[in-house]
Design an enzyme around this catalytic site. Structure first.
Site, PDB file in Angstrom:
ATOM      1  N   GLU A   1       9.963  -6.937  -7.009  1.00 41.42           N
ATOM      2  CA  GLU A   1       9.623  -6.384  -5.705  1.00 41.42           C
ATOM      3  C   GLU A   1       8.115  -6.247  -5.558  1.00 41.42           C
ATOM      4  OE1 GLU A   1      10.311  -2.359  -2.971  1.00 41.42           O
ATOM      5  OE2 GLU A   1      11.116  -2.469  -5.006  1.00 41.42           O
TER       6      GLU A   1
ATOM      7  N   MET B   1       9.428  -0.016   6.886  1.00 43.53           N
ATOM      8  CA  MET B   1       8.654   0.990   7.631  1.00 43.53           C
ATOM      9  C   MET B   1       8.158   2.117   6.730  1.00 43.53           C
ATOM     10  SD  MET B   1       8.548  -0.058  10.775  1.00 43.53           S
ATOM     11  CE  MET B   1       8.285   1.369  11.831  1.00 43.53           C
ATOM     12  N   SER B   2       8.022   1.870   5.442  1.00 50.82           N
ATOM     13  CA  SER B   2       7.622   2.946   4.531  1.00 50.82           C
ATOM     14  C   SER B   2       6.178   3.386   4.745  1.00 50.82           C
ATOM     15  CB  SER B   2       7.817   2.518   3.075  1.00 50.82           C
ATOM     16  OG  SER B   2       6.915   1.479   2.728  1.00 50.82           O
TER      17      SER B   2
ATOM     18  N   LYS C   1       1.884   0.435  -0.749  1.00 49.18           N
ATOM     19  CA  LYS C   1       1.914   1.894  -0.848  1.00 49.18           C
ATOM     20  C   LYS C   1       0.500   2.438  -1.039  1.00 49.18           C
ATOM     21  CE  LYS C   1       6.457   2.547  -0.827  1.00 49.18           C
ATOM     22  NZ  LYS C   1       6.779   1.175  -0.357  1.00 49.18           N
TER      23      LYS C   1
END
Length: 232
Positions: free
Chosen positions: A182, A148-149, A186
């Protein structure tokens, strides 16, 4: 047969504005941004038009976030539920269209192994047919969002993010980036000190990437979002 909803000129204008914003930054506009762009006196006027678009089924409105606007994929469907493992040279190209249908067939990327190309055969869970009109820029693949970033940009856990492959990004664009093992979604910002990968959730910290970081790679730009609804 054309069963697309009929929009008023103003609704069409707002719908196209939403598409442009997603293509430019990877996220939909806020109500205030819509109001400012189209000369409305308040964000409430933008909200009324958004509600009308939602009632006609072309967008979905999410509560709790200023950018909670999603384009809806009325024809999103699975092309093959269980994709057979075939050699890459024999695989059907994903940019093909289905016979008689104006659709894209996009691979859905799951978890990505460190050091492997993001579109490696073993990362592809299945394929989806989607309407090209959902995106102002043609995507190359779908990525399942984890976490949920980016919730304040309207990007939630489990969503399918449409991504166009790219090696460069402008400040403010939402990107898919790889850091070691990863893959993260973003907002991109380049500074004299390096690159910042910014979340859209105050519970998460920015990721700082030095200019000489050996494991950083930009994988693509967000060009749209699809809620992963149950398929009929």
């Amino acid at each position: 047969m054309n069963d697309k909803p009929k929009l008023t000129p103003r609704q069409q204008e707002i719908f196209e504005l939403i598409q442009r914003a997603i293509a430019r930054t990877g996220a939909p506009p806020t109500r205030a941004e819509i109001a400012a762009e189209l000369g409305f006196r308040s964000a409430n006027a933008a909200e009324e038009h958004l509600q009308a678009l939602a009632r006609k089924g072309v967008i979905e409105l999410l509560g709790g976030t200023s950018r909670g606007i999603r384009l809806k994929a009325g024809t999103l469907r699975t092309v093959n539920e269980t994709r057979k493992k075939v050699p890459a040279a024999d695989a059907m190209p994903f940019s093909m269209t289905l016979p008689g249908l104006e659709q894209l067939v996009l691979p859905l990327v799951g978890r990505v192994a460190a050091g492997h190309p993001i579109l490696a055969q073993e990362h592809i869970e299945q394929s989806y047919a989607v309407e090209p009109s959902l995106f102002a820029k043609r995507p190359d693949y779908l990525l399942r969002v984890r976490g949920m970033s980016m919730k304040d940009a309207g990007i939630l856990d489990g969503d399918l993010l449409a991504v166009a492959r790219a090696r460069e990004a402008r400040n403010g664009q939402i990107v898919v980036a790889r850091l070691g093992d990863e893959v993260t979604v973003k907002r991109f910002k380049r500074t004299p000190q390096g690159i910042e990968l910014l979340p859209e959730n105050p519970d998460f910290e920015p990721i700082l990437v030095s200019p000489d970081h050996p494991d950083f790679e930009l994988e693509g730009l967000a060009v749209g979002l699809i809620r992963n609804q149950p398929l009929m």
